[in-house]
Scaffold this active site. Sequence first.
Site, PDB file in Angstrom:
ATOM      1  N   HIS A  92       3.065  -3.640   6.848  1.00 56.08           N
ATOM      2  CA  HIS A  92       2.052  -2.603   6.612  1.00 56.08           C
ATOM      3  C   HIS A  92       1.912  -1.709   7.839  1.00 56.08           C
ATOM      4  O   HIS A  92       2.420  -2.025   8.917  1.00 56.08           O
ATOM      5  CB  HIS A  92       0.682  -3.262   6.367  1.00 56.08           C
ATOM      6  CG  HIS A  92       0.572  -3.998   5.083  1.00 56.08           C
ATOM      7  ND1 HIS A  92      -0.222  -3.575   4.053  1.00 56.08           N
ATOM      8  CD2 HIS A  92       1.170  -5.145   4.668  1.00 56.08           C
ATOM      9  CE1 HIS A  92      -0.121  -4.429   3.041  1.00 56.08           C
ATOM     10  NE2 HIS A  92       0.716  -5.393   3.390  1.00 56.08           N
ATOM     11  N   GLU A 125       1.618   3.576   3.072  1.00 53.75           N
ATOM     12  CA  GLU A 125       2.070   2.986   4.341  1.00 53.75           C
ATOM     13  C   GLU A 125       3.595   3.024   4.368  1.00 53.75           C
ATOM     14  O   GLU A 125       4.281   2.082   3.985  1.00 53.75           O
ATOM     15  CB  GLU A 125       1.498   1.580   4.489  1.00 53.75           C
ATOM     16  CG  GLU A 125      -0.029   1.623   4.493  1.00 53.75           C
ATOM     17  CD  GLU A 125      -0.683   0.261   4.584  1.00 53.75           C
ATOM     18  OE1 GLU A 125       0.025  -0.745   4.729  1.00 53.75           O
ATOM     19  OE2 GLU A 125      -1.922   0.228   4.506  1.00 53.75           O
ATOM     20  N   GLU A 151       0.885  -5.634  10.683  1.00 52.80           N
ATOM     21  CA  GLU A 151       0.439  -4.242  10.847  1.00 52.80           C
ATOM     22  C   GLU A 151       1.215  -3.623  11.994  1.00 52.80           C
ATOM     23  O   GLU A 151       1.101  -4.059  13.133  1.00 52.80           O
ATOM     24  CB  GLU A 151      -1.071  -4.202  11.154  1.00 52.80           C
ATOM     25  CG  GLU A 151      -1.951  -4.830  10.081  1.00 52.80           C
ATOM     26  CD  GLU A 151      -2.117  -3.939   8.858  1.00 52.80           C
ATOM     27  OE1 GLU A 151      -1.704  -2.759   8.917  1.00 52.80           O
ATOM     28  OE2 GLU A 151      -2.649  -4.427   7.852  1.00 52.80           O
ATOM     29  N   HIS A 183       0.874  -1.176   0.000  1.00 57.00           N
ATOM     30  CA  HIS A 183       0.000   0.000   0.000  1.00 57.00           C
ATOM     31  C   HIS A 183       0.915   1.231   0.000  1.00 57.00           C
ATOM     32  O   HIS A 183       1.722   1.401   0.909  1.00 57.00           O
ATOM     33  CB  HIS A 183      -0.920  -0.005   1.225  1.00 57.00           C
ATOM     34  CG  HIS A 183      -1.925  -1.108   1.177  1.00 57.00           C
ATOM     35  ND1 HIS A 183      -2.232  -1.896   2.257  1.00 57.00           N
ATOM     36  CD2 HIS A 183      -2.699  -1.547   0.144  1.00 57.00           C
ATOM     37  CE1 HIS A 183      -3.162  -2.779   1.894  1.00 57.00           C
ATOM     38  NE2 HIS A 183      -3.458  -2.584   0.628  1.00 57.00           N
TER      39      HIS A 183
END
Length: 335
Positions: free
Chosen positions: A160, A70, A224, A67
């Site tokens: 991420h 990010e 994450e 992404h």
Amino acid sequence: MSAASFDALPESVRALAQADFGQVAARFRAAGLTVGLPARGVLTVRGAASAAQDEKRPSVLLSVGVHGDETGPIEMVAHAVEALSRSAHELKVDLMLCVGNIDAIASGKRFIDADLNRMFRTDRGDLASTFEAGRADALIAATRDFFDGAGPQRWHLDLHTAIRASRYPKFAIVPELIQEGPRKDLIGWLGQGGIEAVIMNPKSAGTYSYWTAERHGAAASTVELGRIGTLGQNDLSQFAAMSAALCGLLRGAPGQPGSAPLVFNTAQSITKLSDAFRMSFGRDTENFTPLKQGEVIATDGDTVYTVQHDEEFVVFPNPDVRVGLRAGIMVVRAL
Ligand SMILES: [Zn+2]
């Protein structure tokens, strides 16, 4: 959102954000390692080939920027790889470093046409002609070449940061199909990296990490690491534990034992079936927000999604996804 500014960035961060591997590749090559650039945004660094399968070095795929907005993991990995390239003999694994969506990073956007982390599937439906479908094809081919002929120890860490707040700011998604031994090692390692919660995922949502677990037998995870931030302005202290764990993994050094992450199982996956899809809460809802049994999660025409267990926690709620894609996951604590 405007184009990302690469001015005033540390050189290693600027280089990785633009998938410019020139300097690190040269240092690894000068140390006698075999360097490859199999696709745009992909660097491979291998040690001398070993004949015996069980003597092979572990193979580690590190991906960042899948992404484009990010940026924290790009900074963290840029510093880690820069340092490693200056002491290249310490590298004890075969490494593939992947900068996922280079064009989205340059534009300061999450993606160009569509979410790259939903493209790792054979049937892409009406997304087949998007920019990201082509990018995923290139990554799929480079990933296959990297893991073909790899030894039994295979890792993929797809790094991420989350869009929204989370009760557990650092958490990871782990495909259930990973074999027990490697899965245990992976979850232990994630704990070293400061990951507080792990969600076991039984079904692919088209993510890169599920693809490598399913197709290549990798101990893979979507990790994450906290909140989204601007390139060059991320608070790197929030990534310190993960950075240390990564450095240990790449150097074959056992890290400091961390707290074991809480493990959650997926209770249900909420799929957006039509444009009539309505979620009971918005996309700004915190990850791991609890809901009680019987509460309505979403409605979609005649389909009503309700909480089945005493308590379920919502992760990645996003009613704005395209029809056919996952709009959220409901998870429960594993016993
Ligand atoms: Zn992401």
